[in-house]
Scaffold this motif. Structure first.
Motif, PDB file in Angstrom:
ATOM      1  N   LEU A  66      90.213  27.121  81.379  1.00 56.21           N
ATOM      2  CA  LEU A  66      91.396  27.377  82.204  1.00 56.21           C
ATOM      3  C   LEU A  66      92.658  26.692  81.669  1.00 56.21           C
ATOM      4  CD1 LEU A  66      89.782  27.035  85.745  1.00 56.21           C
ATOM      5  CD2 LEU A  66      89.794  28.988  84.219  1.00 56.21           C
ATOM      6  N   ARG A  97      89.331  28.995  89.030  1.00 59.59           N
ATOM      7  CA  ARG A  97      88.389  27.913  89.350  1.00 59.59           C
ATOM      8  C   ARG A  97      87.450  28.358  90.455  1.00 59.59           C
ATOM      9  NH1 ARG A  97      91.902  22.955  90.723  1.00 59.59           N
ATOM     10  NH2 ARG A  97      91.326  23.322  92.870  1.00 59.59           N
ATOM     11  N   ARG A 120      95.045  29.055  87.577  1.00 63.23           N
ATOM     12  CA  ARG A 120      93.946  28.131  87.299  1.00 63.23           C
ATOM     13  C   ARG A 120      93.132  27.881  88.562  1.00 63.23           C
ATOM     14  NH1 ARG A 120      96.194  22.915  84.833  1.00 63.23           N
ATOM     15  NH2 ARG A 120      97.474  24.435  83.745  1.00 63.23           N
TER      16      ARG A 120
END
Lengths: 152, 334
Positions: free
Chosen positions: B161, B173, B169
């Motif tokens: 990422l 995630r 991100r």
């Protein structure tokens, strides 16, 4: 002439095969240097990804390396066609009739009988034409190839 | 299955030992995060497991089988790279199909697996585009798709990422965590971002200079860091570490107190200081307090919005139960 002694010894003077070999040897360093640069530019991560994906060395070259280097290969080919087409020194020395390319033909207008400016100019213009046309259509590829990797 | 065991695995580059002999067991289905500062050897360790680097010593076992000498493709692992490492001349479909083609799977089986991966990762709309026509997040999804279709024993993520912007991100995630919940496959994830480590991991491995500093669940590391390094590395903002006379009062070399475990008062408290910079996040406010007389500036985290200005005097009181004590060697004292 001294330069033509060895080809004469092998019986290949004024033959196409000699011309092919000579032009190849002249251009080989630049071919290697250019191709090396293009292949080196391919990110290592991509080759490692291919290895993780199970590609053998052969498949890595076939499916990943070569397709990615196509712009570089194309511009190398193009540049070397131009260099071979324009090569005059060796072609004039090593050929007379059988394997004489354009350069020898153009040079023939500068003879002991005199310098035929009009014919020389016409033949030179004709000789430039194919390269000019080819260069025109492939300039984008050629410039991309020559500047490949220069900037991010 | 995807149980990975490292037994005295070491790596040297010439004379430089980047990873001294190290033991680690990653259980089947676990989400393990390798975390540490730049150059700590976390990526090298992942590459050793992947087979992209040769080990200098020790043994790597995958599901009980010795995989130390196996080439990357034979280890049954799939890797997602930081740079995505997609094949730029192939469409998304061909990118995902590549490992299946290399494995010699039938066209029908390939199509089935690609469609399944595309559905899981929402790739269907741009399956015929090339990587150059995709955004960073979409590219990373394709890279994950390429890993999924192989149905590997374990996924290896190398800072996947890092190239994405902050908002994306967070989204990715969550997607990776959900993917792990769904697939229940072993995942090893390398990052230098301790927020990623804390939020995603079942187990965190903290590395420094190739050494494992601590292995544990995120909250174990947060609550009981084994040494000063882990204490300073895990937690955001980082733990305040105070040495000197104040630590001496607690019978140790260094004390640590997290910014969120310090109470702030304008009138009374254990330590007195002057407010420097304040950072207002809305949900929290961070204060950087100077002139505390402790030899260190302190970071304090207060929930909600608190109005304190630069130059204001504040009194700070650490929560005694949350104080961490470390000895001369930096190890945690009970």
């Amino acid at each position: 002439m001294r330069l033509s002694r060895t080809p004469k010894y092998f019986g290949v003077l004024d033959s196409r095969i000699l011309l092919v070999v000579i032009l190849m040897l002249i251009n080989l360093p630049i071919i290697i240097w250019m191709l090396y640069t293009y292949f080196k530019e391919i990110p290592v991560d991509i080759l490692e990804a291919a290895r993780m994906d199970g590609a053998s060395l052969k498949n890595e070259i076939l499916y990943v390396l070569t397709p990615m280097a196509v712009p570089g290969i194309a511009s190398t080919i193009l540049l070397n066609i131009i260099l071979a087409w324009n090569e005059a020194f060796w072609t004039i020395i090593l050929t007379t009739v059988n394997a004489a390319p354009l350069t020898a033909f153009i040079a023939s207008y500068s003879s002991p009988e005199g310098l035929f400016y009009a014919k020389l100019s016409a033949a030179s213009t004709m000789a430039i034409a194919p390269i000019l046309i080819m260069g025109w259509f492939s300039q984008k590829q050629l410039v991309r190839g020559l500047t490949f990797g220069a900037v991010k | 299955m995807g149980r990975i065991t490292l037994d005295k695995v070491a790596k040297r580059f010439g004379e430089v030992e980047v990873i001294p002999p190290l033991d680690l067991t990653i259980e089947d289905g676990e989400f393990v995060v390798f975390v540490g500062p730049s150059g700590c050897g976390k990526s090298t360790l992942l590459r050793l497991i992947a087979g992209l680097e040769d080990v200098s010593g020790g043994e790597i076992r995958i599901d009980g089988q010795n995989a130390t000498e196996l080439p990357p493709a034979k280890r049954g692992l799939a890797m997602v790279f930081q740079s995505y490492a997609l094949y730029p001349h192939m469409s998304v479909r061909k990118n995902i199909a590549f490992p299946l083609k290399m494995a010699g799977l039938s066209e029908d089986e390939q199509k089935k697996r690609i469609d399944n991966a595309a559905k899981i990762l929402n790739l269907t709309d741009y399956i015929d585009r090339r990587p150059g026509q995709l955004s960073g997040g979409q590219r990373q999804r394709v890279a994950i798709g390429r890993a999924i279709v192989r149905e590997p024993a374990a996924f290896l993520f190398d800072e996947p990422l890092s190239n994405l912007d902050a908002a994306l991100r967070v989204g990715m995630r969550l997607e990776i965590t959900e993917l792990h919940d769904r697939l229940k496959t072993t995942m090893i994830y390398v990052t230098h971002d301790q927020v990623e480590a804390m939020t995603m991991a079942d187990k965190i491995v903290v590395l420094r200079a190739g050494h494992i500093e601590q292995v544990g669940t995120p909250l174990e590391l947060y609550r009981a860091p084994r040494n000063v390094f882990v204490a300073g590395f895990i937690g955001s903002p980082k733990m305040n570490l105070i040495a000197g006379a104040e630590a001496g009062k607690h019978g140790c070399k260094t004390i640590g107190i997290r910014p969120e475990h310090i109470a702030v008062s304008p009138t009374e408290g254990t330590w007195k200081g002057r407010v420097g910079v304040s950072e207002h996040l809305g949900s929290d406010t961070f204060f950087y307090v100077h002139d505390t007389g402790l030899g260190e500036d302190l970071t304090v985290r207060v929930a909600g919005e608190v109005e304190l200005h630069s130059g204001d005097t504040v009194y700070l009181t650490p929560d005694a139960d949350k104080l961490h004590r470390f000895d001369d060697t930096g190890l945690r004292l009970a």
